[in-house]
Design a protein around this motif. Structure first.
Motif, mmCIF file in Angstrom:
data_model
loop_
_atom_site.group_PDB
_atom_site.id
_atom_site.type_symbol
_atom_site.label_atom_id
_atom_site.label_comp_id
_atom_site.label_asym_id
_atom_site.label_seq_id
_atom_site.Cartn_x
_atom_site.Cartn_y
_atom_site.Cartn_z
ATOM 1 N N ARG A 114 2.745 4.778 -19.856
ATOM 2 C CA ARG A 114 1.088 4.476 -19.768
ATOM 3 C C ARG A 114 0.244 4.776 -19.137
ATOM 4 O O ARG A 114 0.755 4.443 -17.318
ATOM 5 N N THR A 115 -0.560 5.463 -19.304
ATOM 6 C CA THR A 115 -1.807 5.689 -18.326
ATOM 7 C C THR A 115 -2.209 4.054 -17.665
ATOM 8 O O THR A 115 -2.682 3.396 -18.233
ATOM 9 N N THR A 116 -2.364 4.268 -16.073
ATOM 10 C CA THR A 116 -3.072 2.708 -15.383
ATOM 11 C C THR A 116 -3.799 3.485 -14.639
ATOM 12 O O THR A 116 -3.836 4.337 -13.834
ATOM 13 N N THR A 117 -4.445 1.939 -14.337
ATOM 14 C CA THR A 117 -6.051 2.312 -13.786
ATOM 15 C C THR A 117 -5.070 1.679 -11.923
ATOM 16 O O THR A 117 -5.298 0.683 -12.018
ATOM 17 N N ILE A 118 -5.729 2.264 -10.735
ATOM 18 C CA ILE A 118 -5.566 2.352 -9.531
ATOM 19 C C ILE A 118 -6.793 1.553 -8.513
ATOM 20 O O ILE A 118 -7.569 2.778 -8.704
ATOM 21 N N GLU A 119 -7.733 0.632 -8.629
ATOM 22 C CA GLU A 119 -9.016 0.898 -7.920
ATOM 23 C C GLU A 119 -8.413 0.675 -6.778
ATOM 24 O O GLU A 119 -8.551 -0.679 -5.796
ATOM 25 N N VAL A 120 -9.004 1.158 -5.768
ATOM 26 C CA VAL A 120 -8.825 1.251 -4.592
ATOM 27 C C VAL A 120 -10.276 0.605 -3.647
ATOM 28 O O VAL A 120 -10.843 1.268 -3.451
ATOM 29 N N TYR A 166 -8.517 -2.628 0.891
ATOM 30 C CA TYR A 166 -8.100 -2.821 1.789
ATOM 31 C C TYR A 166 -8.499 -2.610 3.530
ATOM 32 O O TYR A 166 -9.931 -3.077 2.638
ATOM 33 N N GLN A 167 -8.549 -3.000 4.354
ATOM 34 C CA GLN A 167 -9.380 -3.484 5.293
ATOM 35 C C GLN A 167 -9.612 -1.990 5.992
ATOM 36 O O GLN A 167 -10.595 -1.678 6.345
ATOM 37 N N TYR A 168 -8.339 -1.581 7.251
ATOM 38 C CA TYR A 168 -8.449 -0.295 7.922
ATOM 39 C C TYR A 168 -8.202 0.382 7.664
ATOM 40 O O TYR A 168 -8.667 1.870 7.376
ATOM 41 N N ARG A 169 -6.533 0.484 7.200
ATOM 42 C CA ARG A 169 -6.013 1.486 6.915
ATOM 43 C C ARG A 169 -5.840 1.796 5.304
ATOM 44 O O ARG A 169 -5.745 0.907 4.490
ATOM 45 N N LEU A 170 -5.920 2.628 4.691
ATOM 46 C CA LEU A 170 -5.391 3.280 3.120
ATOM 47 C C LEU A 170 -3.979 2.314 3.181
ATOM 48 O O LEU A 170 -3.682 2.531 4.258
ATOM 49 N N PRO A 171 -3.964 2.198 1.891
ATOM 50 C CA PRO A 171 -3.043 1.352 1.478
ATOM 51 C C PRO A 171 -2.081 2.180 1.472
ATOM 52 O O PRO A 171 -1.980 3.397 0.348
ATOM 53 N N GLU A 172 -0.857 2.054 1.313
ATOM 54 C CA GLU A 172 0.802 2.691 0.941
ATOM 55 C C GLU A 172 0.867 1.962 -0.643
ATOM 56 O O GLU A 172 1.269 0.993 -0.761
ATOM 57 N N PRO A 196 -1.949 -2.022 4.374
ATOM 58 C CA PRO A 196 -1.117 -2.845 3.524
ATOM 59 C C PRO A 196 -0.375 -1.662 2.279
ATOM 60 O O PRO A 196 -0.426 -0.949 2.583
ATOM 61 N N THR A 197 0.311 -2.012 2.009
ATOM 62 C CA THR A 197 0.851 -2.232 0.052
ATOM 63 C C THR A 197 0.622 -1.898 -0.672
ATOM 64 O O THR A 197 0.704 -4.234 -1.077
#
Length: 491
Positions: A401-407, A340-346, A325-326
């Motif tokens: 700004r510092t941004t948070t990404i939850e994978v 994401y499902q199987y492959r880690l996201p781009e 996923p992207t």
């Protein structure tokens, strides 16, 4: 005289404006009557944003009057609030720093809310309303108010006014009460829902547990009352297992083997149900995620085994994901969740408001990476929480700004596909079992492993006189059972 003449000239103008106003109102009313929006933005403060089902995560400024169809989302910053009128007559208030997505499950008048981040407040009016979610169904009595707060994989529910029923079991909570719902289903932690241990004697007398029996040889204990259990489960697991069931037509009947857990009668409790049995206890589990416990009746105060059962309505025929996923993330100080499902996201990071500079630096979880532009693509961003920010080589230096990404892994994504046998297959001595599994998963039926080829496909023959629980196991993601039931015999 001049005033009178002026008034006479104004009269046609005022009348014309009144006519135009009525036409405009009629047009608006016609559009509203024909609107198929699940939610309409009726009031706002600050600058809330919206996206659409076809252009998710491409956020645009929202405006009063915007309609939200199935799959559309809305979000607020730390200084904005958005008020919506819902198709089922309820009102919704999206609090600051929150995000919600609207869905239509299919039933007329049913609305599903997906609370991704933050808090929403829902109020019913003079009629009861029903709202679905990824955590289960909520039914609000008339003139009720409930607060829904997302906390990672939990949804916190606070009833401020009236009464709300939760889930298939219709557990009710009233004003001032709260509960937690776990991702994938409902977990009720309300006081007073436990049931007393079942008596060993069918006649109601308590047995002399632990005492010496007068007989020379011990007699087998009488069969305890079944309660809400079932005698012929669809499949059997070990007590203490945690697993997921993909069932085309839930609820499945699941048996729990008690060997090595209780030598005598035991009690199985889950989702407000209870049953007692010797050797194997069975219950039916509706859709959702349910906690279960096992207690030996000779020690009813001790939990000897426990686990979770997740039940999904799923036929297991969806194609497996084969792509990564992207996602596009802007370093604007918000919190983004990438599934994401199987492959880690781009993930592509960008700083649209960046100043011109000869060089930039991207900070990722305390590490730095030199870039030539305020845009950078991260391939296969790992699961977990990440904090990112850009900085520009200017004088003085400037920083985004510092941004948070939850994978987060999508727990609803298919782990396997079953192509045979079909749903409602003809019972016979031997049927073909076939399908495909993702890398890292193993396949078995009745404890017998089924080999996979180089393309992760499998095919085998197995006895087909009853329900087939095809088990897919992964060292990190647990065990998923995909059920296939034979055709029911004619009445």
């Amino acid at each position: 005289m001049q005033t009178k003449g002026l008034d006479s000239k104004r009269t046609p103008v005022v009348a014309a404006l009144a006519v135009l106003s009525l036409i405009a109102l009629a047009v608006v009313g016609y559009r509203w009557a024909r609107s198929d929006a699940l939610a309409t933005l009726v009031e706002l403060s600050g600058q809330p944003e919206r996206d659409t089902a076809t252009r998710k995560e491409r956020w645009l400024t929202a405006a009063v009057g915007d309609g939200f169809a199935s799959g559309d989302g809305a979000r607020t910053s730390g200084q904005s609030v958005a008020h919506f009128r819902l198709i089922n007559g309820a009102r919704l208030r999206l609090q600051p720093s929150s995000r919600v997505r609207f869905h239509a499950p299919g039933d007329r008048g049913t609305l599903e809310l997906q609370v991704d981040v933050g808090q929403v407040d829902v109020e019913s009016t003079s009629s009861a309303v029903r709202i679905d979610s990824e955590f289960g169904e909520l039914s609000l009595d008339p003139n009720s108010s409930v607060r829904l707060r997302r906390d990672a994989d939990r949804l916190l529910v606070d009833v401020e006014l009236g009464r709300v029923e939760i889930g298939d079991q219709k557990q009710a909570i009233g004003s001032g009460q709260s509960l937690e719902l776990e991702i994938g289903g409902i977990r009720l932690d309300l006081p007073g829902t436990g049931r007393p241990a079942a008596s060993l004697d069918a006649g109601g007398a308590k047995s002399n547990v632990g005492g010496a029996k007068p007989q020379a040889a011990p007699e087998p204990p009488p069969e305890p009352e079944l309660g809400e259990g079932v005698r012929n489960p669809d499949f059997v697991v070990n007590a203490g297992d945690t697993f997921t069931v993909h069932d085309p037509s839930p609820p499945p009947a699941i048996g729990f083997a008690l060997a090595g857990v209780c030598s005598g009668p035991a009690q199985l409790t889950s989702a407000g149900q209870t049953t007692a049995a010797v050797g194997q206890a069975s219950l039916r589990f509706p859709r959702g995620r349910h906690h279960y416990e096992v207690r030996c009746l000779e020690r009813p105060d001790v939990v000897v085994a426990k686990g979770y059962v997740s039940v999904l309505r799923d036929s297991g025929t969806r194609q497996l994901p084969s792509f990564a996923p992207t996602a596009n993330v802007i370093t604007d100080g918000r919190r983004y969740t990438v599934m994401y499902q199987y492959r880690l996201p781009e993930v592509t990071l960008s700083w649209p408001a960046a100043p011109r500079a000869d060089a930039y630096t991207l900070e990722i979880d305390g590490r730095t990476l030199a870039t030539k532009s305020p845009t950078h693509k991260l391939a296969a961003l790992g699961s977990g929480t990440h904090r990112v920010a850009f900085s520009a080589a200017t004088t003085p230096p400037r920083r985004s700004r510092t941004t948070t990404i939850e994978v987060v892994m999508d727990t609803q994504a298919p782990a396997a596909r079953v192509s045979a046998p079909p749903l409602g297959f003809e019972p016979q001595p031997s049927v073909q079992i076939a399908g495909q599994a993702l890398p890292g998963w193993t396949v078995s039926v009745g404890g017998e492993p089924i080999p996979l080829d180089t393309h992760r496909n499998f095919s085998a023959q197995h006895a087909g006189s009853g329900v087939l629980p095809i088990a897919f196991s992964h060292p990190s993601h647990g065990t998923h059972y995909y059920l296939r039931r034979p055709k029911a015999p004619p009445p």
